[in-house]
Scaffold this active site. Structure first.
Site, mmCIF file in Angstrom:
data_model
loop_
_atom_site.group_PDB
_atom_site.id
_atom_site.type_symbol
_atom_site.label_atom_id
_atom_site.label_comp_id
_atom_site.label_asym_id
_atom_site.label_seq_id
_atom_site.Cartn_x
_atom_site.Cartn_y
_atom_site.Cartn_z
ATOM 1 N N ASP A 186 0.415 -1.131 12.158
ATOM 2 C CA ASP A 186 -0.610 -0.958 13.179
ATOM 3 C C ASP A 186 0.006 -0.691 14.551
ATOM 4 O OD1 ASP A 186 0.502 -3.446 13.237
ATOM 5 O OD2 ASP A 186 -1.362 -4.564 13.074
ATOM 6 N N ASP B 23 -6.236 -1.564 -3.498
ATOM 7 C CA ASP B 23 -4.860 -1.193 -3.790
ATOM 8 C C ASP B 23 -4.325 -1.906 -5.014
ATOM 9 O OD1 ASP B 23 -3.173 0.725 -2.717
ATOM 10 O OD2 ASP B 23 -1.854 -0.749 -1.798
#
Length: 1134
Positions: free
Chosen positions: A837, A413
């Site tokens: 998550d 990223d």
């Protein structure tokens, strides 16, 4: 750039106009061949291939595929064209994005000719088939026709059944027994005995077998030859007299005249892949009883506290009662989901029998396991060292799973060249490391961890060349580490050299220019250069426009291309390193580097956005039905971990599982685990207990997903909901829900109209969804398996990658692709929290999916955790902040749907509420000091009732802890460390998280995200150097304040009592007891402030305590209590 072989040809030296080609051969630019045989363009209409792009792109000539009435006399070997296309894709760096052209930059040109030495044998020349040609018993190729048209056994039998015409010369096959060719005439159909009944039933049975199995399954055995025994068993045919007798009555009938199906010759009893083992009742029953006893005692105690007011200190009594009521409520939320803990076990032997052994549905015995795409995420090479990421990649490539079914995607990223070149080095080293691991069964397959493992490396190693191979691989790994660790300096020097060259060129151009102004310095962008003397398309070391962390193009590089279906053995001297891999499969899984496009003005949604980009790119390139995500520092410690997870997904009822969560295990933690980094209470107690409900929560890494569940679809039997009395009732389809059609709902079908809105306008992505759903179904080998698939459904090889597929993958990782779609809202990782998550797992459970917890005998994954106090507090702060965000959003468990179980809802409610305990915890930690300062206590006096309640509550808590330790197999010390850090985190990070969450809700201030550092300490000689680093943070202020005030309060309390005329020793003892309770929990925090052992002498802290006591005594002496006559008042020492 490569060639397309029989599919297309490249014009290397001229700009060829498509209209100038042969009129009989239509041409297009950049097309790909679909499974149906037609050729399609790119799905993106804005790709410009004119003028300046002519140097970077080639013209491709696409030939119309052969038709039944237009067959070539000599077909070109498709394997060459496929290999050429794969070589082109794997050697090209693809970039592109929003309002930009998709470019393919050739990194390395290799000549692709005929089959190499490693690819032994020719391939079938039939269009769409890559099987090996037929051979005789001596291993020689035996073309069945005089035209020498190469054909495999399966295609040959298909041609025989369809008329006996050779696909090459269009002539009937001839029988030639002299040259060893196979019998070419149609197979003889022996008549059934005259007494054989039910001929129509037999025909139906045969058609059923042919429809559910490959065409050649009925006629070929496991070795590929015609299976006479099976032909006799499944038909009415006979050879001579007495060899096989067909009974007059159907032996497979159920007794009611209804014919049955013949079982397989090697039929075995059905065996499950997993089993669930409940906790022993001798432990669980007392545990549950104690929970309810403590609940009753807490209720009675709180009632007593409310009704017995301390009139001397109402303020102290009121604060303590409110805190105690909240603590009881918080304990209840944490304890109720722990009532049903279970253990699960897998049987890998049964998995191998079902999916990798010859069977009627899989006569070749090839692996019928579904594909798995593994995601590894990294963002900053400074905080996440590339060597750590490279070791994680090597452990994934070495996993014990079919090589052709495994693909690894690395998400960078940050778009850093350092990470890119480190992954390239890892791909190169994998060619030696992975075969070595397979040859000697190495565990773990992370080279750094393996070579640092203490103990005898030759244990359980039987090969005599192991020591020699290990020594050479160790030398290669040391050189690999030197290269990776030297990459930052190498990239810097290379970039400086190329930059100096560009400055010289610019000066020469300025010198030859007529309008030269030497007063202004020549400005040349300081670019970051790749080794082939081109600009890196990602982030530059010196950020510039289009080359910074938040502004760069999308990048995809296939570093290791998809392997072939057949195994490939190595050589006796692999790459001249003296390593004998002649008996080892040297194929490597596919490895892809991905860096999604980032542009200013777009919300890239941190890690969740990066993971969603990988989901889309992998669906285009490999489309594995299952996804495994790992952090860059979490490597595979057990090479069979993937098989363990697949056991749950492929077992009966596995189609309703959304993910399999593994526990997180850490290495590099100090032996005392000062800050509870192992977190064993959560992973071995809470998660096991949730496994007995609807499943454990998703914790960010070490989790295998079902792709279709991540897409936002409902589980297969979502219409069935159990009521309060256990009965099933139907639930209608909600608005906007995505549901794959079940067998009983085939008339509904898949709502295609919802796909563009939900998934974007990529046709390849939409087409991949039903394929992933079908291949991810369990094996339909038992009547109880619902929504299963027939054997052999995953035997079809992947389509080779071509330029158009990579271009489509570039488009789906662009920054604009998620606009006006449901990515991050319902599809993929869910946005809206830094703990994406937990939020993603909650959404799946809310739709009715289940999850399981897989604890393996050997740890499946291992990673690193921050052992420094400051880093640990920041990590806990991020988790708590995400929980607060969830609490203030529509994802609060209060608003969960009817498909979520009650206790599962309680567990998710606790996830969002636990940070708010910090307010009450801080107040309660100050209460002992306030009690000692004021001379009052939370109760009017230490009565027997209060002491009894306190004793019973403490005893029940201790017994519950002992029983939890029993059924979870953790240690009592680990439970105590967890209690200590609960108070440390609750008085520091949790409070800051609540304040940040409130600021976001009220003022709209966004929460900053701090990446957890994976780097080690400065002192490489000390493994735990980070443990002693003291890095100041404002999170330390509340615990330090609590400690100092309680220490001073103890001194003041003693002084006040001693000087008092009527000392109340009971109130002093009560205050001192609770102050010591607070200080005992904060002891690890105080120890962390000391720094390195010996750096801060202990005498300093001793003198600090004595100084606090002296100041307290002086304060009491200066301002003594009224009416005091001396030390202790009426109290006299004996």
């Amino acid at each position: 750039m490569g060639s397309r072989g029989g599919t297309g040809a490249k014009n290397m030296n001229s700009k060829t106009n498509p209209t100038q080609s042969d009129s009989t051969t239509p041409t297009v630019k950049f097309a790909r061949r679909t499974s149906s045989g037609r050729y399609v363009r790119y799905s993106r209409e804005d790709i410009d291939l004119s003028e300046d792009m002519s140097d970077n792109y080639s013209q491709y000539t696409v030939t119309i595929p052969p038709t039944p009435d237009n067959q070539p006399m000599h077909s070109v070997d498709r394997s060459i064209s496929i290999k050429a296309e794969e070589q082109y894709v794997s050697n090209s760096l693809f970039t592109g994005g929003f309002n930009s052209v998709t470019r393919a930059h050739l990194m390395q040109i290799e000549k692709v000719g005929a089959a190499t030495n490693a690819d032994k044998g020719s391939y079938c020349a039939m269009n769409g088939c890559d099987g090996k040609v037929m051979r005789n018993e001596r291993g020689e190729e035996v073309p069945p026709c005089e035209c020498n048209f190469r054909i495999c056994r399966d295609c040959y039998f298909d041609a025989v059944r369809s008329g006996g015409m050779c696909p090459g010369c269009k002539e009937p096959y001839k029988v030639d027994s002299n040259d060893g060719r196979l019998e070419a005439s149609p197979l003889p159909q022996l008549p059934a005995p005259a007494s054989a009944p039910n001929s129509k039933t037999l025909d139906r049975r045969m058609s059923m077998i042919e429809s559910n199995t490959p065409k050649s399954m009925l006629l070929t055995s496991q070795t590929g030859d015609f299976d006479h025994n099976r032909w006799l068993f499944e038909t009415n045919g006979t050879y001579g007299y007495g060899n096989a007798v067909w009974p007059k009555e159907d032996p497979f009938s159920n007794g009611n005249g209804v014919p049955g199906n013949p079982p397989d010759l090697n039929d075995k009893s059905w065996k499950p892949l997993t089993r669930k083992v409940k906790i022993a009742p001798a432990i669980l029953s007392p545990y549950r009883l104690l929970v309810f006893v403590r609940m009753a005692v807490l209720g009675v105690f709180l009632h007593w506290r409310v009704t017995h007011q301390n009139k001397d200190a109402v303020w102290l009594w009121g604060m303590s009662v409110v805190c105690e009521i909240w603590f009881a409520f918080s304990w209840l939320l944490d304890q109720l989901p722990k009532l049903c803990p279970i253990n699960r076990f897998t049987d890998l032997r049964v998995l191998k029998e079902k999916f990798e052994q010859p069977s009627p549905g899989n006569p070749s015995g090839k692996s019928d396991l579904p594909g798995i795409d593994v995601f590894v995420s990294t963002a900053d090479p400074e905080k996440e060292p590339p060597l750590v990421t490279a070791n994680t990649i090597l452990s994934i490539l070495g996993a014990d799973y079919p090589v052709e079914k495994l693909a690894c995607y690395v998400s960078d990223d940050g778009g850093a060249l350092l990470t890119f070149e480190a992954m390239a080095e890892a791909a190169s080293f994998a060619a030696l490391w992975i075969p070595f691991c397979r040859k000697h069964n190495i565990e773990p397959r992370n080279p750094e961890s393996y070579f640092n493992t203490k103990g005898d490396p030759t244990k359980n190693k039987v090969r005599p060349d192991f020591v020699r191979d290990r020594r050479r691989i160790r030398r290669e790994y040391d050189e690999f580490k030197v290269r990776v660790n030297g990459l930052p300096e190498s990239i810097r020097r290379r970039s400086d050299a190329f930059h100096a060259r560009e400055e010289i060129k610019a000066m020469k151009l300025e010198t030859h220019s007529a309008n030269t102004d030497f007063t202004e310095p020549i400005k040349v962008p300081r670019a970051t250069w790749m080794s082939d003397a081109t600009h890196w398309p990602g982030t530059w070391i010196v950020p510039s426009k289009d080359h910074s962390r938040g502004d760069h193009a999308g990048i995809i590089q296939v570093m290791l291309k998809a392997p072939s279906e057949d195994s490939r053995l190595g050589t006796t001297d692999e790459e001249g390193k003296g390593l004998d891999f002649s008996e080892v499969d040297v194929r490597l899984p596919m490895l892809v580097y991905v860096s999604r496009e980032k542009r200013p003005g777009y919300d890239h949604n941190k890690k969740a956005g990066a993971m969603n980009a990988l989901v889309r790119a992998s669906a285009i390139m490999s489309n594995g039905p299952f996804l495994l995500n790992l952090d860059c520092d979490h490597y595979i410690n057990n090479s069979e971990a993937l098989r363990e997870a697949i056991c749950f997904m492929m077992d009966r009822g596995g189609d309703c599982l959304c993910y399999v969560q593994f526990p997180q295990r850490f290495e590099g933690i100090d032996p005392s685990d000062r800050y509870a980094n192992h977190n064993t209470v959560f992973f071995d107690v809470n998660m096991r207990a949730l496994d007995g409900l609807q499943g454990p929560v998703y914790v960010g890494t070490g989790c295998m997903f079902r792709r279709i569940a991540l897409y936002g679809f409902d589980p297969p039997r979502a219409k069935e909901k159990r009521g309060w009395c256990g009965g099933r009732k139907r639930v209608g389809k909600g608005k906007g829900e995505l549901r794959m059609p079940a067998k009983e709902d085939e008339e509904e079908g898949l709502d295609i109209g919802l796909l563009p809105k939900a998934f974007g306008n990529s046709n390849l992505l939409a087409e991949s969804i039903p394929v992933a759903e079908y291949q991810g179904r369990p094996l339909a080998d038992h009547a109880a398996v619902k929504n299963g698939r027939p054997p052999g459904a995953c035997l079809t090889p992947r389509e080779p990658l071509d330029a158009s597929i990579i271009a489509e993958a570039i488009s789906v990782v662009s920054c604009w692709y998620e606009d006006k779609t449901e990515w991050g809202q319902r599809v993929g990782w869910i946005y809206g929290s830094v703990t994406e998550d937990v939020l993603t797992g909650y959404r799946m459970h809310n739709r009715g999916w289940k999850s399981v917890y897989c604890v393996t005998k050997r740890d499946a994954f291992r990673g690193t955790a921050p052992i420094n106090l400051t880093d640990r507090l920041h990590q806990v702060l991020r988790w708590a902040t995400g929980s607060v965000e969830i609490f203030f959003s529509r994802n609060n468990a209060f608003f969960a749907g009817s498909r979520m179980k009650f206790l599962q809802r309680i567990a998710y409610l606790n996830v969002g509420i636990y940070p708010f305990t910090s307010f009450f915890l801080i107040v309660y930690c100050f209460l002992p000091a306030l009690s000692l300062f004021s001379g009052q206590f939370i109760v009017e006096s230490l009565k027997v009732e209060f002491l009894v309640y306190l004793l019973v509550i403490s005893i029940t808590l201790s017994l519950l802890a002992i029983l939890e330790v029993k059924w979870s197999a953790i240690e009592l010390e680990e439970w105590w460390r967890n209690e200590q850090f609960w108070l440390i985190g609750g008085t520091s990070a949790h409070l800051a998280a609540v304040l940040q969450g409130l600021l976001k809700v009220v003022a709209g201030i966004e929460i900053s995200f701090t990446l957890t550092s994976k780097a080690g300490g400065d002192n490489s000689e000390d493994e735990f150097a980070d443990l002693y680093l003291v890095k100041w943070t404002s999170l330390m202020i509340p615990p330090i304040t609590i400690m100092m005030i309680n220490i001073v309060a103890i001194a003041v309390g003693f002084s006040r009592t001693i000087y008092s005329e009527n000392p109340e020793w009971s109130k002093l003892l009560g205050g001192v007891f609770f102050s010591f309770w607070v200080l005992a929990h904060l002891y690890p925090f105080a120890k962390g402030l000391m720094g390195r052992r010996g750096r801060t002498p202990t005498i300093v802290f001793v003198w600090s305590g004595l100084l606090a006591i002296t100041i307290s005594l002086l304060w009491v002496a200066i301002n003594p209590p009224p009416g005091s006559q001396g030390i202790g008042g009426r109290f006299h020492f004996p």
